[in-house]
Design a protein around this motif. Sequence first.
Motif, PDB file in Angstrom:
ATOM      1  N   LEU A 190       0.828  -1.205   0.000  1.00 55.97           N
ATOM      2  CA  LEU A 190       0.000   0.000   0.000  1.00 55.97           C
ATOM      3  C   LEU A 190       0.862   1.254   0.000  1.00 55.97           C
ATOM      4  CD1 LEU A 190      -2.724  -1.033   2.617  1.00 55.97           C
ATOM      5  CD2 LEU A 190      -2.868  -1.161   0.120  1.00 55.97           C
ATOM      6  N   GLU A 191       1.927   1.224   0.781  1.00 55.21           N
ATOM      7  CA  GLU A 191       2.808   2.388   0.864  1.00 55.21           C
ATOM      8  C   GLU A 191       3.473   2.676  -0.480  1.00 55.21           C
ATOM      9  OE1 GLU A 191       2.282   0.570   4.850  1.00 55.21           O
ATOM     10  OE2 GLU A 191       2.784  -0.192   2.864  1.00 55.21           O
ATOM     11  N   ALA A 192       3.898   1.621  -1.158  1.00 55.07           N
ATOM     12  CA  ALA A 192       4.524   1.796  -2.473  1.00 55.07           C
ATOM     13  C   ALA A 192       3.515   2.321  -3.484  1.00 55.07           C
ATOM     14  CB  ALA A 192       5.119   0.479  -2.956  1.00 55.07           C
ATOM     15  N   CYS A 202       1.069  13.545  -9.985  1.00 58.29           N
ATOM     16  CA  CYS A 202       1.270  14.919  -9.500  1.00 58.29           C
ATOM     17  C   CYS A 202       2.728  15.375  -9.527  1.00 58.29           C
ATOM     18  CB  CYS A 202       0.762  15.046  -8.064  1.00 58.29           C
ATOM     19  SG  CYS A 202      -0.900  14.465  -7.809  1.00 58.29           S
ATOM     20  N   SER A 203       3.657  14.464  -9.778  1.00 56.41           N
ATOM     21  CA  SER A 203       5.094  14.787  -9.859  1.00 56.41           C
ATOM     22  C   SER A 203       5.688  15.265  -8.538  1.00 56.41           C
ATOM     23  CB  SER A 203       5.354  15.828 -10.951  1.00 56.41           C
ATOM     24  OG  SER A 203       4.967  15.335 -12.213  1.00 56.41           O
ATOM     25  N   ILE A 204       5.112  14.843  -7.405  1.00 60.53           N
ATOM     26  CA  ILE A 204       5.673  15.216  -6.111  1.00 60.53           C
ATOM     27  C   ILE A 204       5.920  13.980  -5.259  1.00 60.53           C
ATOM     28  CG2 ILE A 204       4.555  17.480  -6.130  1.00 60.53           C
ATOM     29  CD1 ILE A 204       2.512  16.372  -4.116  1.00 60.53           C
ATOM     30  N   LYS A 205       6.665  14.179  -4.174  1.00 65.10           N
ATOM     31  CA  LYS A 205       6.908  13.125  -3.192  1.00 65.10           C
ATOM     32  C   LYS A 205       6.301  13.545  -1.853  1.00 65.10           C
ATOM     33  CE  LYS A 205      11.152  11.386  -5.329  1.00 65.10           C
ATOM     34  NZ  LYS A 205      12.589  11.063  -5.125  1.00 65.10           N
ATOM     35  N   VAL A 206       5.951  12.544  -1.040  1.00 70.26           N
ATOM     36  CA  VAL A 206       5.322  12.824   0.253  1.00 70.26           C
ATOM     37  C   VAL A 206       6.091  12.131   1.371  1.00 70.26           C
ATOM     38  CG1 VAL A 206       3.037  13.142  -0.756  1.00 70.26           C
ATOM     39  CG2 VAL A 206       3.737  10.861   0.019  1.00 70.26           C
ATOM     40  N   LYS A 207       5.741  12.477   2.604  1.00 77.09           N
ATOM     41  CA  LYS A 207       6.348  11.878   3.786  1.00 77.09           C
ATOM     42  C   LYS A 207       5.292  11.737   4.870  1.00 77.09           C
ATOM     43  CE  LYS A 207       7.831  16.423   5.457  1.00 77.09           C
ATOM     44  NZ  LYS A 207       8.980  17.289   5.833  1.00 77.09           N
ATOM     45  N   ASN A 208       5.662  11.050   5.961  1.00 79.82           N
ATOM     46  CA  ASN A 208       4.781  10.884   7.129  1.00 79.82           C
ATOM     47  C   ASN A 208       3.400  10.340   6.739  1.00 79.82           C
ATOM     48  OD1 ASN A 208       6.854  11.923   8.715  1.00 79.82           O
ATOM     49  ND2 ASN A 208       6.074  14.020   8.575  1.00 79.82           N
ATOM     50  N   LEU A 209       3.407   9.246   6.021  1.00 76.88           N
ATOM     51  CA  LEU A 209       2.164   8.616   5.575  1.00 76.88           C
ATOM     52  C   LEU A 209       1.449   7.955   6.746  1.00 76.88           C
ATOM     53  CD1 LEU A 209       0.501   7.851   2.987  1.00 76.88           C
ATOM     54  CD2 LEU A 209       1.804   5.709   2.968  1.00 76.88           C
ATOM     55  N   GLN A 210       0.134   8.216   6.881  1.00 78.93           N
ATOM     56  CA  GLN A 210      -0.660   7.633   7.969  1.00 78.93           C
ATOM     57  C   GLN A 210      -1.960   7.072   7.411  1.00 78.93           C
ATOM     58  OE1 GLN A 210      -1.290  10.334  11.261  1.00 78.93           O
ATOM     59  NE2 GLN A 210       0.772  11.176  11.111  1.00 78.93           N
ATOM     60  N   TYR A 211      -2.278   5.852   7.829  1.00 81.67           N
ATOM     61  CA  TYR A 211      -3.563   5.243   7.434  1.00 81.67           C
ATOM     62  C   TYR A 211      -4.701   5.904   8.215  1.00 81.67           C
ATOM     63  CZ  TYR A 211      -7.362   1.828   7.261  1.00 81.67           C
ATOM     64  OH  TYR A 211      -8.598   1.241   7.113  1.00 81.67           O
ATOM     65  N   VAL A 212      -5.856   6.098   7.535  1.00 78.03           N
ATOM     66  CA  VAL A 212      -6.994   6.753   8.175  1.00 78.03           C
ATOM     67  C   VAL A 212      -8.196   5.816   8.305  1.00 78.03           C
ATOM     68  CG1 VAL A 212      -8.609   8.689   8.080  1.00 78.03           C
ATOM     69  CG2 VAL A 212      -6.267   8.986   7.269  1.00 78.03           C
ATOM     70  N   THR A 213      -8.704   5.323   7.194  1.00 79.44           N
ATOM     71  CA  THR A 213      -9.919   4.498   7.227  1.00 79.44           C
ATOM     72  C   THR A 213     -10.075   3.797   5.879  1.00 79.44           C
ATOM     73  OG1 THR A 213     -12.290   4.539   7.730  1.00 79.44           O
ATOM     74  CG2 THR A 213     -11.456   6.329   6.379  1.00 79.44           C
ATOM     75  N   SER A 214     -11.146   3.023   5.735  1.00 78.12           N
ATOM     76  CA  SER A 214     -11.392   2.325   4.472  1.00 78.12           C
ATOM     77  C   SER A 214     -12.882   2.336   4.160  1.00 78.12           C
ATOM     78  CB  SER A 214     -10.880   0.878   4.536  1.00 78.12           C
ATOM     79  OG  SER A 214     -11.601   0.138   5.505  1.00 78.12           O
ATOM     80  N   GLN A 215     -13.203   2.042   2.903  1.00 79.78           N
ATOM     81  CA  GLN A 215     -14.596   1.991   2.459  1.00 79.78           C
ATOM     82  C   GLN A 215     -14.693   1.065   1.250  1.00 79.78           C
ATOM     83  OE1 GLN A 215     -16.242   5.493   0.409  1.00 79.78           O
ATOM     84  NE2 GLN A 215     -18.169   5.231   1.524  1.00 79.78           N
ATOM     85  N   PHE A 216     -15.660   0.155   1.291  1.00 78.86           N
ATOM     86  CA  PHE A 216     -15.936  -0.648   0.100  1.00 78.86           C
ATOM     87  C   PHE A 216     -16.717   0.216  -0.878  1.00 78.86           C
ATOM     88  CE2 PHE A 216     -18.452  -3.595  -2.470  1.00 78.86           C
ATOM     89  CZ  PHE A 216     -17.440  -4.407  -2.959  1.00 78.86           C
ATOM     90  N   TRP A 217     -16.298   0.207  -2.126  1.00 77.38           N
ATOM     91  CA  TRP A 217     -16.925   1.040  -3.157  1.00 77.38           C
ATOM     92  C   TRP A 217     -17.406   0.103  -4.258  1.00 77.38           C
ATOM     93  CZ3 TRP A 217     -18.976   5.457  -2.744  1.00 77.38           C
ATOM     94  CH2 TRP A 217     -19.201   6.300  -3.835  1.00 77.38           C
ATOM     95  N   PRO A 218     -18.719  -0.108  -4.386  1.00 76.33           N
ATOM     96  CA  PRO A 218     -19.246  -1.184  -5.235  1.00 76.33           C
ATOM     97  C   PRO A 218     -19.364  -0.839  -6.721  1.00 76.33           C
ATOM     98  CG  PRO A 218     -21.058  -0.078  -4.158  1.00 76.33           C
ATOM     99  CD  PRO A 218     -19.795   0.589  -3.654  1.00 76.33           C
ATOM    100  N   PHE A 219     -18.276  -0.319  -7.315  1.00 75.78           N
ATOM    101  CA  PHE A 219     -18.296   0.037  -8.737  1.00 75.78           C
ATOM    102  C   PHE A 219     -17.103  -0.556  -9.473  1.00 75.78           C
ATOM    103  CE2 PHE A 219     -20.650   3.342  -6.471  1.00 75.78           C
ATOM    104  CZ  PHE A 219     -21.856   3.325  -7.161  1.00 75.78           C
ATOM    105  N   PRO A 220     -16.989  -1.893  -9.586  1.00 71.70           N
ATOM    106  CA  PRO A 220     -17.930  -2.834  -8.975  1.00 71.70           C
ATOM    107  C   PRO A 220     -17.440  -3.441  -7.659  1.00 71.70           C
ATOM    108  CG  PRO A 220     -16.668  -3.961 -10.654  1.00 71.70           C
ATOM    109  CD  PRO A 220     -16.159  -2.536 -10.623  1.00 71.70           C
ATOM    110  N   ASN A 221     -16.091  -3.405  -7.395  1.00 64.52           N
ATOM    111  CA  ASN A 221     -15.616  -4.180  -6.247  1.00 64.52           C
ATOM    112  C   ASN A 221     -14.361  -3.574  -5.623  1.00 64.52           C
ATOM    113  OD1 ASN A 221     -13.944  -4.742  -8.425  1.00 64.52           O
ATOM    114  ND2 ASN A 221     -13.579  -6.862  -7.839  1.00 64.52           N
ATOM    115  N   SER A 222     -14.298  -2.259  -5.529  1.00 67.97           N
ATOM    116  CA  SER A 222     -13.100  -1.596  -5.017  1.00 67.97           C
ATOM    117  C   SER A 222     -13.130  -1.498  -3.493  1.00 67.97           C
ATOM    118  CB  SER A 222     -12.973  -0.190  -5.602  1.00 67.97           C
ATOM    119  OG  SER A 222     -12.852  -0.238  -7.002  1.00 67.97           O
TER     120      SER A 222
END
Length: 280
Positions: A190-192, A202-222
């Motif tokens: 997931l991090e990669a 976006c051509s940028i890099k980020v740091k300090n990645l933190q997981y927040v939450t999740s959601q099933f999105w039924p279009f069709p199975n994400s």
Amino acid sequence: MFEFIQQLALTGEGNPADNDPVIILCGKETVIFDNGETRRLPVWVEVKTFVAGADALFRVGNLDGQNCFALESGLPPVLPETLKQWPIRQFLFEFPESETAALCRARGLLSWRKQHRFCGCCRSELRASEHDSGLFCPACKSVYYPQLAPAVIVAITRNGGRELLLAHNRNFSGNIHSLIAGFVECGESLEAAVGREILEECSIKVKNLQYVTSQFWPFPNSLMLAFIAEYDSGEARPDGVELTGLGWFTADDHPELPAPGSVARAVIDRIFATSTDHAH
């Protein structure tokens, strides 16, 4: 309350009871009961006289103490007065969490079953398992289970969280801007996936990645996995392929946002609420 069940096949149960809720899917729409005072999923007695293709009916779980069933079906030219066709996206934003969970499971399973009618090894027709949510091949004994497509969605902030990067995807209507998102590739963490998608789009890099939450999105199975990250380096610019525009925005100055109910909007609201609190 919606409770998942593993056994989907109707083994010896017959048809639903009259007051069992039924999820009817027809393309990107579902059917709801609406008498002007109450809106809910219909129950079997309200739909059984006109539903076509009921042989594909299966049980998806227990909704508020009742067995909940689902099927995909065509509809008559005119529905009874208290029944209405309703966009699935609108349903997800407006109905109780228990009913949206049932609909998400139903749509994901129905889509998967349509794509897995035959065995990929020997081409025999698959059958529903009587023990779990899988499909099995009676010829070569292969077993197939529902599949998810994991995707990451990332809120990128800078200036102490006061600014949020929002982008316009070429598939968005109007001037809606949302977070950066993309599917996780096979063999990728997931991090990669977060780092790759942000750099590609976006051509940028980020740091300090933190997981927040999740959601099933039924279009069709994400399965959407939401993160927050801080801007690190680079000049943010859209790739011109998926994204047609992006920019840094604040709680007081931003374009149109995704509709409430999506995980993107929930994370955006969280970021803007936090930035407003810090400002005071």
